[in-house]
Every structure is written in structure tokens, then in C-alpha cells.
Design a protein around this motif. Structure first.
Motif, PDB file in Angstrom:
ATOM      1  N   ASP A  68       0.829  -1.209   0.000  1.00  0.00           N
ATOM      2  CA  ASP A  68       0.000   0.000   0.000  1.00  0.00           C
ATOM      3  C   ASP A  68       0.861   1.257   0.000  1.00  0.00           C
ATOM      4  O   ASP A  68       0.555   2.236  -0.689  1.00  0.00           O
ATOM      5  CB  ASP A  68      -0.923   0.021   1.209  1.00  0.00           C
ATOM      6  CG  ASP A  68      -1.969  -1.083   1.177  1.00  0.00           C
ATOM      7  OD1 ASP A  68      -2.183  -1.669   0.100  1.00  0.00           O
ATOM      8  OD2 ASP A  68      -2.568  -1.347   2.236  1.00  0.00           O
ATOM      9  N   VAL A  93      -6.078  -0.810  -4.003  1.00  0.00           N
ATOM     10  CA  VAL A  93      -5.295  -2.047  -4.000  1.00  0.00           C
ATOM     11  C   VAL A  93      -6.237  -3.194  -3.674  1.00  0.00           C
ATOM     12  O   VAL A  93      -6.984  -3.146  -2.705  1.00  0.00           O
ATOM     13  CB  VAL A  93      -4.162  -1.981  -2.951  1.00  0.00           C
ATOM     14  CG1 VAL A  93      -3.440  -3.313  -2.874  1.00  0.00           C
ATOM     15  CG2 VAL A  93      -3.196  -0.869  -3.278  1.00  0.00           C
ATOM     16  N   ARG A 130      -2.360  -6.974  -5.924  1.00  0.00           N
ATOM     17  CA  ARG A 130      -1.155  -7.236  -5.143  1.00  0.00           C
ATOM     18  C   ARG A 130      -0.515  -8.593  -5.446  1.00  0.00           C
ATOM     19  O   ARG A 130       0.679  -8.668  -5.721  1.00  0.00           O
ATOM     20  CB  ARG A 130      -1.482  -7.148  -3.646  1.00  0.00           C
ATOM     21  CG  ARG A 130      -0.274  -7.324  -2.753  1.00  0.00           C
ATOM     22  CD  ARG A 130      -0.563  -6.965  -1.319  1.00  0.00           C
ATOM     23  NE  ARG A 130      -1.455  -7.868  -0.657  1.00  0.00           N
ATOM     24  CZ  ARG A 130      -1.058  -8.952   0.008  1.00  0.00           C
ATOM     25  NH1 ARG A 130       0.215  -9.234   0.084  1.00  0.00           N
ATOM     26  NH2 ARG A 130      -1.926  -9.725   0.601  1.00  0.00           N
TER      27      ARG A 130
END
Length: 176
Positions: A68, A93, A130
């Protein structure tokens, strides 16, 4: 007929002990035992000794927190280049892209990010995934630079420009 020993739970000084029978008298031990919360992890009266991992070490933050932070740093780099025009974009994200199972079953390309154009009052959204990025970057490219390249690609798609025009440093860490 005996039902066996009963478990007694004592939560604090304001509560009465729970349980019944002669086992209560035996299990009490003291007239006013310390509450459970003060006995826990403080067996010898020393208390907690400090942070498990100090803030200056790499393990202090989790992988998702570091990820992040890298997305935020990438957005800040682009804001320095493009000024206030970037502030209207929202960066998100997510762990995995939607429909990943179908993509993996058909052996399709797994996306690293997605860009959604603005629609009415909703701002344009750049989504970074991610797990695919961490898997692709493993040992080949620094994760922070791959994140920045993905953010630049998605922004360039939304603006309608080349990624090299959006950020001149785009792709400098990609293997040949």
C-alpha cells in the motif's frame, strides 16, 4: 452421582464467580484472586517488555502495508510530474483480480492492474492487484518499480497517452 470437576471462570473484581458445587471452594484458592486479564502474559509481574519488532526493522510492517505504501509513493511521484490533474484519480489495492479462476483455467494473461474511467460523480479508479505483481516481481524486478510501471500503464490508458510520455522513467527496471 458426581458430574466431575467444574470449570470456574473469574473475569474481574466486579463479577461474581461462576460455577457451582464443591469444586468452586477448592478452585478459588484465594479470597480475591487477580482478574484473568492481569494474569495473562504477566505471570511474574514483569508485563510486556516492548515491541515485538522495532519500527526501524523491515518486519515491522506487513507485506500488504508495504505494498500500500508503494502504491501511495507511485501516486505521489506522478503527482509531482503532472500536478493537480492526478488528484482526481482514486488508487485502490486489491489482492487478486476478479475472475482469476477463469483466467487461470483458460491460461489467459493475469492482469496486474485495471483502470476504470470516471462516470458522472464517480472519479476514475486505478486498481492495482497485489498477488499477481508480487508473483511476477519475485527476484526479477523491484516490487516498488513494477507497481509504479503498472500505475503508469493504467493512467496512460485512461488519459490516452503512451506510458513513456506519462513518466519518462517507465520500464527502466524491466528485464530485456
Amino acid at each position: 452421582m458426581s458430574t466431575g470437576p467444574t470449570l470456574r471462570v473469574y473475569l474481574g473484581p466486579g463479577e461474581e464467580p461462576s460455577g457451582n458445587g464443591p469444586a468452586d471452594a477448592v478452585s478459588s484458592g484465594a479470597a480475591n484472586p487477580r482478574p484473568f486479564r492481569s494474569r495473562r502474559r504477566n505471570r511474574h509481574g514483569r508485563g510486556l517488555r516492548g515491541e515485538l519488532i522495532p519500527a526501524h526493522l523491515a518486519g515491522f510492517r506487513s507485506r500488504s502495508e508495504r505494498f500500500d505504501t508503494w502504491v501511495l509513493e507511485s501516486a505521489q511521484r506522478l503527482e509531482r510530474l503532472w500536478g493537480e490533474s492526478i488528484q482526481s484519480y482514486q488508487f485502490v489495492v486489491q489482492d487478486i483480480p476478479p475472475g482469476l479462476e477463469e483466467l487461470a483455467a483458460t491460461r489467459g494473461n493475469i492482469p496486474f492492474g485495471a483502470g476504470t474511467p470516471a462516470a458522472g460523480p464517480k472519479p476514475a479508479v486505478i486498481t492495482v492487484y497485489r498477488h499477481p505483481i508480487e508473483s511476477a516481481a519475485r527476484g526479477l524486478v523491484p516490487v516498488s518499480e513494477l507497481i509504479h510501471d503498472v500505475v503508469v500503464e493504467q493512467l496512460a490508458t485512461l488519459i490516452g497517452m503512451d506510458p513513456e510520455t506519462v513518466d519518462p522513467t517507465y520500464g527502466r527496471f524491466r528485464p530485456l
